[in-house]
Scaffold this motif. Sequence first.
Motif, mmCIF file in Angstrom:
data_model
loop_
_atom_site.group_PDB
_atom_site.id
_atom_site.type_symbol
_atom_site.label_atom_id
_atom_site.label_comp_id
_atom_site.label_asym_id
_atom_site.label_seq_id
_atom_site.Cartn_x
_atom_site.Cartn_y
_atom_site.Cartn_z
ATOM 1 N N SER A 88 0.803 -1.215 0.000
ATOM 2 C CA SER A 88 0.000 0.000 0.000
ATOM 3 C C SER A 88 0.843 1.276 0.000
ATOM 4 O O SER A 88 0.509 2.232 -0.676
ATOM 5 C CB SER A 88 -0.934 0.005 1.207
ATOM 6 N N PHE A 89 1.942 1.288 0.758
ATOM 7 C CA PHE A 89 2.706 2.523 0.942
ATOM 8 C C PHE A 89 3.970 2.533 0.110
ATOM 9 O O PHE A 89 4.752 1.595 0.194
ATOM 10 C CB PHE A 89 3.089 2.706 2.409
ATOM 11 N N PRO A 90 4.193 3.610 -0.633
ATOM 12 C CA PRO A 90 3.327 4.709 -1.036
ATOM 13 C C PRO A 90 2.554 4.362 -2.301
ATOM 14 O O PRO A 90 2.779 3.307 -2.895
ATOM 15 C CB PRO A 90 4.321 5.847 -1.299
ATOM 16 N N SER A 91 1.702 5.242 -2.741
ATOM 17 C CA SER A 91 0.892 5.007 -3.934
ATOM 18 C C SER A 91 1.728 5.223 -5.198
ATOM 19 O O SER A 91 2.175 6.334 -5.474
ATOM 20 C CB SER A 91 -0.313 5.949 -3.960
ATOM 21 N N GLY A 92 1.894 4.162 -5.970
ATOM 22 C CA GLY A 92 2.643 4.255 -7.222
ATOM 23 C C GLY A 92 1.908 5.041 -8.291
ATOM 24 O O GLY A 92 2.515 5.822 -9.033
ATOM 25 N N HIS A 93 0.598 4.823 -8.386
ATOM 26 C CA HIS A 93 -0.191 5.588 -9.359
ATOM 27 C C HIS A 93 -0.020 7.086 -9.104
ATOM 28 O O HIS A 93 0.176 7.870 -10.026
ATOM 29 C CB HIS A 93 -1.688 5.243 -9.240
ATOM 30 N N THR A 94 -0.097 7.461 -7.828
ATOM 31 C CA THR A 94 -0.013 8.874 -7.473
ATOM 32 C C THR A 94 1.386 9.424 -7.699
ATOM 33 O O THR A 94 1.541 10.530 -8.234
ATOM 34 C CB THR A 94 -0.446 9.090 -6.008
ATOM 35 N N SER A 95 2.415 8.680 -7.323
ATOM 36 C CA SER A 95 3.775 9.193 -7.491
ATOM 37 C C SER A 95 4.114 9.396 -8.969
ATOM 38 O O SER A 95 4.674 10.432 -9.349
ATOM 39 C CB SER A 95 4.804 8.283 -6.813
ATOM 40 N N VAL A 96 3.740 8.446 -9.812
ATOM 41 C CA VAL A 96 4.024 8.570 -11.244
ATOM 42 C C VAL A 96 3.197 9.703 -11.854
ATOM 43 O O VAL A 96 3.696 10.476 -12.685
ATOM 44 C CB VAL A 96 3.772 7.217 -11.952
ATOM 45 N N SER A 97 1.934 9.824 -11.426
ATOM 46 C CA SER A 97 1.072 10.896 -11.944
ATOM 47 C C SER A 97 1.613 12.270 -11.571
ATOM 48 O O SER A 97 1.656 13.177 -12.412
ATOM 49 C CB SER A 97 -0.356 10.735 -11.404
ATOM 50 N N PHE A 98 2.024 12.445 -10.328
ATOM 51 C CA PHE A 98 2.564 13.733 -9.905
ATOM 52 C C PHE A 98 3.927 14.009 -10.531
ATOM 53 O O PHE A 98 4.260 15.163 -10.797
ATOM 54 C CB PHE A 98 2.608 13.853 -8.379
ATOM 55 N N ALA A 99 4.723 12.974 -10.788
ATOM 56 C CA ALA A 99 5.995 13.182 -11.484
ATOM 57 C C ALA A 99 5.740 13.718 -12.889
ATOM 58 O O ALA A 99 6.392 14.669 -13.331
ATOM 59 C CB ALA A 99 6.793 11.881 -11.545
ATOM 60 N N ALA A 100 4.788 13.114 -13.587
ATOM 61 C CA ALA A 100 4.452 13.566 -14.938
ATOM 62 C C ALA A 100 3.893 14.988 -14.907
ATOM 63 O O ALA A 100 4.285 15.843 -15.713
ATOM 64 C CB ALA A 100 3.448 12.603 -15.572
ATOM 65 N N ALA A 101 2.988 15.251 -13.965
ATOM 66 C CA ALA A 101 2.367 16.576 -13.869
ATOM 67 C C ALA A 101 3.396 17.649 -13.495
ATOM 68 O O ALA A 101 3.414 18.739 -14.081
ATOM 69 C CB ALA A 101 1.235 16.549 -12.850
ATOM 70 N N ALA A 102 4.242 17.353 -12.534
ATOM 71 C CA ALA A 102 5.255 18.328 -12.109
ATOM 72 C C ALA A 102 6.256 18.592 -13.236
ATOM 73 O O ALA A 102 6.708 19.723 -13.423
ATOM 74 C CB ALA A 102 5.973 17.836 -10.857
ATOM 75 N N SER A 103 6.570 17.558 -13.991
ATOM 76 C CA SER A 103 7.469 17.726 -15.125
ATOM 77 C C SER A 103 6.847 18.651 -16.172
ATOM 78 O O SER A 103 7.516 19.554 -16.694
ATOM 79 C CB SER A 103 7.781 16.357 -15.731
ATOM 80 N N LEU A 104 5.570 18.452 -16.471
ATOM 81 C CA LEU A 104 4.877 19.338 -17.417
ATOM 82 C C LEU A 104 4.824 20.767 -16.897
ATOM 83 O O LEU A 104 5.057 21.720 -17.648
ATOM 84 C CB LEU A 104 3.455 18.828 -17.676
ATOM 85 N N GLU A 105 4.533 20.929 -15.614
ATOM 86 C CA GLU A 105 4.435 22.273 -15.037
ATOM 87 C C GLU A 105 5.778 22.990 -15.091
ATOM 88 O O GLU A 105 5.857 24.138 -15.515
ATOM 89 C CB GLU A 105 3.929 22.207 -13.594
ATOM 90 N N LYS A 106 6.828 22.316 -14.672
ATOM 91 C CA LYS A 106 8.120 22.995 -14.634
ATOM 92 C C LYS A 106 8.630 23.283 -16.041
ATOM 93 O O LYS A 106 9.206 24.339 -16.293
ATOM 94 C CB LYS A 106 9.143 22.174 -13.870
ATOM 95 N N ARG A 107 8.414 22.382 -16.965
ATOM 96 C CA ARG A 107 8.936 22.557 -18.327
ATOM 97 C C ARG A 107 8.153 23.601 -19.114
ATOM 98 O O ARG A 107 8.734 24.411 -19.823
ATOM 99 C CB ARG A 107 8.899 21.214 -19.061
ATOM 100 N N TYR A 108 6.819 23.575 -18.998
ATOM 101 C CA TYR A 108 5.983 24.403 -19.869
ATOM 102 C C TYR A 108 5.140 25.443 -19.137
ATOM 103 O O TYR A 108 4.402 26.174 -19.774
ATOM 104 C CB TYR A 108 5.081 23.520 -20.726
ATOM 105 N N GLY A 109 5.206 25.480 -17.815
ATOM 106 C CA GLY A 109 4.480 26.494 -17.071
ATOM 107 C C GLY A 109 3.106 26.048 -16.619
ATOM 108 O O GLY A 109 2.694 24.911 -16.818
ATOM 109 N N TRP A 110 2.406 26.975 -16.032
ATOM 110 C CA TRP A 110 1.127 26.653 -15.388
ATOM 111 C C TRP A 110 0.047 26.258 -16.390
ATOM 112 O O TRP A 110 -0.883 25.527 -16.028
ATOM 113 C CB TRP A 110 0.668 27.811 -14.513
ATOM 114 N N GLU A 111 0.144 26.712 -17.650
ATOM 115 C CA GLU A 111 -0.897 26.364 -18.620
ATOM 116 C C GLU A 111 -0.973 24.859 -18.827
ATOM 117 O O GLU A 111 -2.050 24.294 -18.985
ATOM 118 C CB GLU A 111 -0.655 27.054 -19.975
#
Length: 179
Positions: A88-111
């Motif tokens: 159960s600990f930690p959530s793999g779906h969540t960690s991979v999803s946030f890694a992808a999202a944070a990568s998009l945010e940092k690379r291309y901005g808030w849009e």
Amino acid sequence: MKVKIIALLVLAPVAWAAPATAGPKGWADASDIGRDLLVGAALGVPAVQGDWRGDLDAGASVLVAGGTTFALKELIHESRPDRSDDKSFPSGHTSVSFAAAASLEKRYGWEAGLPALLVASFVGVARVRADKHYVHDVLAGAVIGSASGFLLTSRHDDRVRLTPWAGSGGGGIDVAMRF
């Protein structure tokens, strides 16, 4: 403009999946779709733009988050809420999803980042609703993924910058804009 269109394409299927999420199986399926779409977007947006550095950064972020999560699951044997296993600990779906999202945010901005972070948050909620994780599993996954994405991704354009922060008295997000 391409980034906005791709962000809308990422969000639409998750919104369409919402009515089918009445039970744990539906929530699990929705979290799978959200995770897969985010990883696809994190790798696809740079590829469409010919931004191979962005592809490498996103790939590294997702791999590090997934690897860290796998290692912690092997070290910490916490039973899932549905008692299906002790990973159960930690959530793999969540960690991979946030890694992808944070990568998009940092690379291309808030849009690109804001819609992606909303989808990543949906994935975390869906994992709890699917009875696969506790809230602390999802929060740990979000921290692992966000750290991976923000630390391993370089900026493509620095006009608008979102920076998460935490301290002993709380946390938040700083917004910096360059005109």
